[in-house]
Write a protein that holds these residues in place. Sequence first.
Motif, short mmCIF file in Angstrom:
data_model
loop_
_atom_site.label_atom_id
_atom_site.label_comp_id
_atom_site.label_asym_id
_atom_site.label_seq_id
_atom_site.Cartn_x
_atom_site.Cartn_y
_atom_site.Cartn_z
N ASN A 126 -9.61 -38.55 -5.91
CA ASN A 126 -10.35 -39.72 -6.42
C ASN A 126 -11.35 -40.24 -5.40
O ASN A 126 -11.87 -41.36 -5.56
CB ASN A 126 -9.37 -40.84 -6.80
CG ASN A 126 -8.64 -40.54 -8.09
OD1 ASN A 126 -9.12 -39.78 -8.93
ND2 ASN A 126 -7.47 -41.14 -8.26
N GLU A 275 -17.53 -37.70 -24.14
CA GLU A 275 -16.14 -38.16 -23.94
C GLU A 275 -15.18 -37.00 -23.73
O GLU A 275 -14.20 -37.11 -22.99
CB GLU A 275 -15.69 -39.01 -25.13
CG GLU A 275 -16.32 -40.39 -25.20
CD GLU A 275 -17.63 -40.39 -25.97
OE1 GLU A 275 -18.07 -41.48 -26.36
OE2 GLU A 275 -18.21 -39.30 -26.19
N VAL A 279 -13.84 -36.41 -17.38
CA VAL A 279 -12.45 -36.78 -17.15
C VAL A 279 -12.32 -37.99 -16.23
O VAL A 279 -11.32 -38.71 -16.28
CB VAL A 279 -11.64 -35.59 -16.56
CG1 VAL A 279 -11.57 -34.46 -17.55
CG2 VAL A 279 -12.22 -35.12 -15.24
N LYS A 280 -13.31 -38.22 -15.38
CA LYS A 280 -13.30 -39.42 -14.55
C LYS A 280 -14.70 -39.65 -13.99
O LYS A 280 -15.54 -38.73 -13.95
CB LYS A 280 -12.29 -39.32 -13.40
CG LYS A 280 -12.65 -38.39 -12.28
CD LYS A 280 -11.64 -38.45 -11.13
CE LYS A 280 -10.38 -37.66 -11.46
NZ LYS A 280 -9.50 -37.49 -10.29
N LEU A 308 -14.90 -44.02 -21.45
CA LEU A 308 -15.37 -43.67 -20.10
C LEU A 308 -15.11 -44.81 -19.13
O LEU A 308 -14.82 -44.57 -17.95
CB LEU A 308 -16.85 -43.31 -20.13
CG LEU A 308 -17.26 -42.09 -20.96
CD1 LEU A 308 -18.75 -41.80 -20.77
CD2 LEU A 308 -16.43 -40.87 -20.60
N GLU A 310 -12.59 -46.65 -18.99
CA GLU A 310 -11.19 -46.56 -18.56
C GLU A 310 -10.99 -45.45 -17.52
O GLU A 310 -9.93 -45.41 -16.88
CB GLU A 310 -10.30 -46.29 -19.78
CG GLU A 310 -10.29 -47.44 -20.78
CD GLU A 310 -9.50 -47.10 -22.03
OE1 GLU A 310 -9.00 -45.95 -22.11
OE2 GLU A 310 -9.37 -47.97 -22.91
N ARG A 311 -11.95 -44.60 -17.34
CA ARG A 311 -11.81 -43.46 -16.43
C ARG A 311 -12.51 -43.69 -15.10
O ARG A 311 -12.67 -42.77 -14.30
CB ARG A 311 -12.34 -42.18 -17.09
CG ARG A 311 -11.61 -41.84 -18.38
CD ARG A 311 -12.28 -40.72 -19.16
NE ARG A 311 -11.75 -40.67 -20.54
CZ ARG A 311 -12.24 -39.90 -21.50
NH1 ARG A 311 -13.27 -39.10 -21.26
NH2 ARG A 311 -11.72 -39.93 -22.71
#
Length: 322
Positions: A126, A275, A279-280, A308, A310-311
């Motif tokens: 991340n 979407e 994935v992030k 998106l 939320e990612r």
Amino acid sequence: MSDDFDYAAYFHPVWEDQRPADKRFPQFRPLIAHYCSITTLEAIVKNEQFWFSNPLYMNDYEELVFGLANSRSRFLQNISVRNALKTPERYDRFRDQVLWIYEQFDKGLLFDIYIACFAEHDAADNDGLLSMWRGYGASGSGAAIVFNTAVLSEIPRSPLRIDPVTYGTSEERLLWIDQILDKFAELVAARNIPEDAFRACASALFERFLAFSVFTKNRGFREEKEWRVVYSRHYDPNQILTDMLGYFIDGGTVEPKLKFRIAPLEGAAAGVTLEQLVVKIILGPNGASVRSTMAVQRMLETLGKPALAERVVTSSIPYRAK
């Protein structure tokens, strides 16, 4: 042509790569990240477009020139190809076909080849790569959009090519060119090729060297673990994507662009939406804060992409510009 022989298929062995097939698409389908500014992130989401760049306007365009220039010169020096064609006259006619293709590419086709660049990404990461933030992610103030290649369908004869970049020293890449030429010569010598098939054979050799030029780079870039998606107008005889060819004005300079629409597209990208692909979204470490994360999430929600929002995650790398 005197027969219907498939020379493109016959010369397929010259496409053997330094990377094994299980490390290349479609057998290998990694996450790949595109590092960009927040302005670019907004534009991608808002317009559902991803802009491909012409390599002549990219900061590492010398890498493409290296492959094209050296493959041409090594071809002219290669004794194996000369011998495989058996007579000086046949060799001269074949050489002229190869040089004609290089000349036509330089005159026009190079203008309509476009590349989108990504870095292979670990699913558990991340934070992203510090070098990528510095080089491409707005000095750490941008974003890394992480895409999942597993959702992509392999479409025969798609005008888009996707593969990882292979890295080597200049000496190693020259050796790879020679190996391609020697394999090509071996196949030429094994078959009595009529002269009216020389254009097809020259085209097969050039296509291999074009791919070599696009998908290899100096090993000094190896930390990027780059993947590329490539479009060339000559890959697209059915004109699936030609209506997406456009331009961008950057500081008074007009640059050609392929403005690829991220949507299901028959013959190129079946069943893929933004979407599904993303994935992030990693926000850069320079000035990272809860406030900036919430602001980007608000932007994505306003643009109609709550999934998106939320990612979104934020890089925790201690950032220094140098």
